[in-house]
Design a protein around this motif. Structure first.
Motif, PDB file in Angstrom:
ATOM      1  N   VAL A   1       0.842  -1.208   0.000  1.00  0.00           N
ATOM      2  CA  VAL A   1       0.000   0.000   0.000  1.00  0.00           C
ATOM      3  C   VAL A   1       0.874   1.253   0.000  1.00  0.00           C
ATOM      4  O   VAL A   1       0.636   2.198  -0.760  1.00  0.00           O
TER       5      VAL A   1
ATOM      6  N   GLN B   1      -4.842   3.565  -6.668  1.00  0.00           N
ATOM      7  CA  GLN B   1      -4.167   3.410  -5.380  1.00  0.00           C
ATOM      8  C   GLN B   1      -5.183   3.279  -4.242  1.00  0.00           C
ATOM      9  O   GLN B   1      -5.017   2.474  -3.333  1.00  0.00           O
ATOM     10  N   ASP B   2      -6.247   4.048  -4.329  1.00  0.00           N
ATOM     11  CA  ASP B   2      -7.310   3.973  -3.326  1.00  0.00           C
ATOM     12  C   ASP B   2      -7.995   2.607  -3.390  1.00  0.00           C
ATOM     13  O   ASP B   2      -8.154   1.925  -2.373  1.00  0.00           O
TER      14      ASP B   2
ATOM     15  N   GLY C   1      -5.684  -0.177  -2.378  1.00  0.00           N
ATOM     16  CA  GLY C   1      -5.439  -0.048  -0.939  1.00  0.00           C
ATOM     17  C   GLY C   1      -6.603  -0.605  -0.137  1.00  0.00           C
ATOM     18  O   GLY C   1      -6.404  -1.316   0.860  1.00  0.00           O
ATOM     19  N   GLN C   2      -7.820  -0.307  -0.566  1.00  0.00           N
ATOM     20  CA  GLN C   2      -8.997  -0.814   0.143  1.00  0.00           C
ATOM     21  C   GLN C   2      -9.101  -2.331   0.011  1.00  0.00           C
ATOM     22  O   GLN C   2      -9.468  -3.029   0.956  1.00  0.00           O
TER      23      GLN C   2
ATOM     24  N   TYR D   1      -7.671   8.560   2.126  1.00  0.00           N
ATOM     25  CA  TYR D   1      -6.507   8.350   1.265  1.00  0.00           C
ATOM     26  C   TYR D   1      -6.016   9.698   0.747  1.00  0.00           C
ATOM     27  O   TYR D   1      -6.730  10.368  -0.010  1.00  0.00           O
TER      28      TYR D   1
ATOM     29  N   MET E   1      -6.157  10.202  -2.924  1.00  0.00           N
ATOM     30  CA  MET E   1      -7.483  10.493  -3.488  1.00  0.00           C
ATOM     31  C   MET E   1      -7.859  11.948  -3.240  1.00  0.00           C
ATOM     32  O   MET E   1      -8.444  12.604  -4.124  1.00  0.00           O
TER      33      MET E   1
END
Lengths: 184, 126
Positions: free
Chosen positions: A66, A112-113, A116-117, B13, B16
């Motif tokens: 992450v 990435q979000d 990551g989740q 994030y 984001m």
């Protein structure tokens, strides 16, 4: 009832059983022995390595994934911002092309979000496995007393926070728009 | 659409937050603040004067849905346009958000055009 009487009573019952019942009884007895053996094996399992090393190491590795993706995404965003700052110095057509490309990169960086989740969900699953292994081995360990696990109080927002769905279960933006429109 | 609208974006994030901020900048929204969870957002909303909230759902210690409920229950904030941008794409999530008073709902990953379209729509009704 004294033990001798119980044994005599058991013999009387056994002698009165048919072949089928006697076989069933033997199978039940064998099953009981298997369960007892399994309990002993579970109690003797060495889960310390799983608890103390393997699972934490796995979650640490995933945390690093992450972090690495976040670093990479931020690097990409730095470059995009530099390109955007150049736009006023470019010819209008070129500036527009750069703008469109930068927007597409911004959109793509949302990976990435999402990843990551998804990784967060895997980490939570590993933690659940760790907890269950501890509980199972603790349950059959001699003298182990397990603390009662209180169910955490969760808000509706927390209960429904499940992260990204697999593609087959996810609704598209068009489906969500249609659902919202159906309320109007 | 008033481009001077004070916008609060909420996401745990940082990447984001940065992406949404940059996309808003492309739409000429430059009056943007950030929060990384519902509690921080609520505190900023109560002390600031925001005309639009764009929030993620899955955050700790306060989720986007819980933030939305707090906003709608607050006499001063209740009519603030609120767009949820989230990876939560199940029907039950959309229904719960709608019941809580969400103004619009964007599923991640999203594109800049969807963001522009939804902002325009909610600002038109604000």
């Amino acid at each position: 009832m004294p033990k001798v009487d119980r044994a005599e009573r058991a013999l009387q019952v056994m002698s009165g059983l048919g072949k089928t019942e006697a076989t069933l009884l033997q199978e039940l007895e064998a099953l009981g022995r298997m369960v007892a053996a399994a309990k002993e094996e579970i109690a003797a399992m060495r889960v310390e390595n799983v608890d103390a090393t393997h699972l934490p190491a796995a979650t640490d590795e995933l945390d690093e994934v992450v972090k690495s993706t976040a670093d990479a995404a931020n690097e990409i965003l730095d470059v995009c911002e530099t390109l955007e700052n150049l736009q006023p110095k470019l010819a209008p057509d070129d500036a527009e092309t750069v703008g469109v490309c930068v927007t597409r990169i911004y959109e793509a960086c949302a990976f990435q979000d999402i990843t990551g989740q998804r990784i967060g969900k895997v980490v939570n699953a590993l933690k659940q496995i760790e907890q269950r292994v501890r509980e199972t081995t603790g349950r059959y360990a001699p003298s182990a007393v397990l603390p009662a696990r209180a169910a955490p109080l969760r808000t509706e927002g927390e209960r429904l926070a499940n992260g990204p769905q697999l593609a087959a279960a996810a609704s598209s933006q068009a489906e969500i728009d249609a659902l919202l429109a159906s309320f109007d | 659409m008033d481009k001077n609208t004070h916008v609060l974006i909420v996401d745990d994030y940082k990447t984001m937050l940065r992406i949404i901020r940059n996309l808003l900048k492309q739409l000429d929204f430059n009056n943007v603040e950030e929060a990384t969870d519902g509690q921080e957002a609520l505190s900023k909303l109560r002390t600031g004067n925001f005309g639009l909230v764009i929030s993620d759902w899955n955050m700790e210690p306060m989720t986007g849905l819980d933030l939305l409920k707090e906003v709608r229950a607050d006499a001063k904030l209740k009519s603030t346009p609120f767009i949820m941008i989230t990876a939560e794409s199940k029907t039950e999530n959309v229904v719960a958000a709608r019941a809580a008073g969400v103004s619009n709902y964007i599923v991640k990953p999203f594109n800049a055009e969807t963001l522009r379209e939804k902002i325009e729509k909610v600002m038109a009704h604000a």
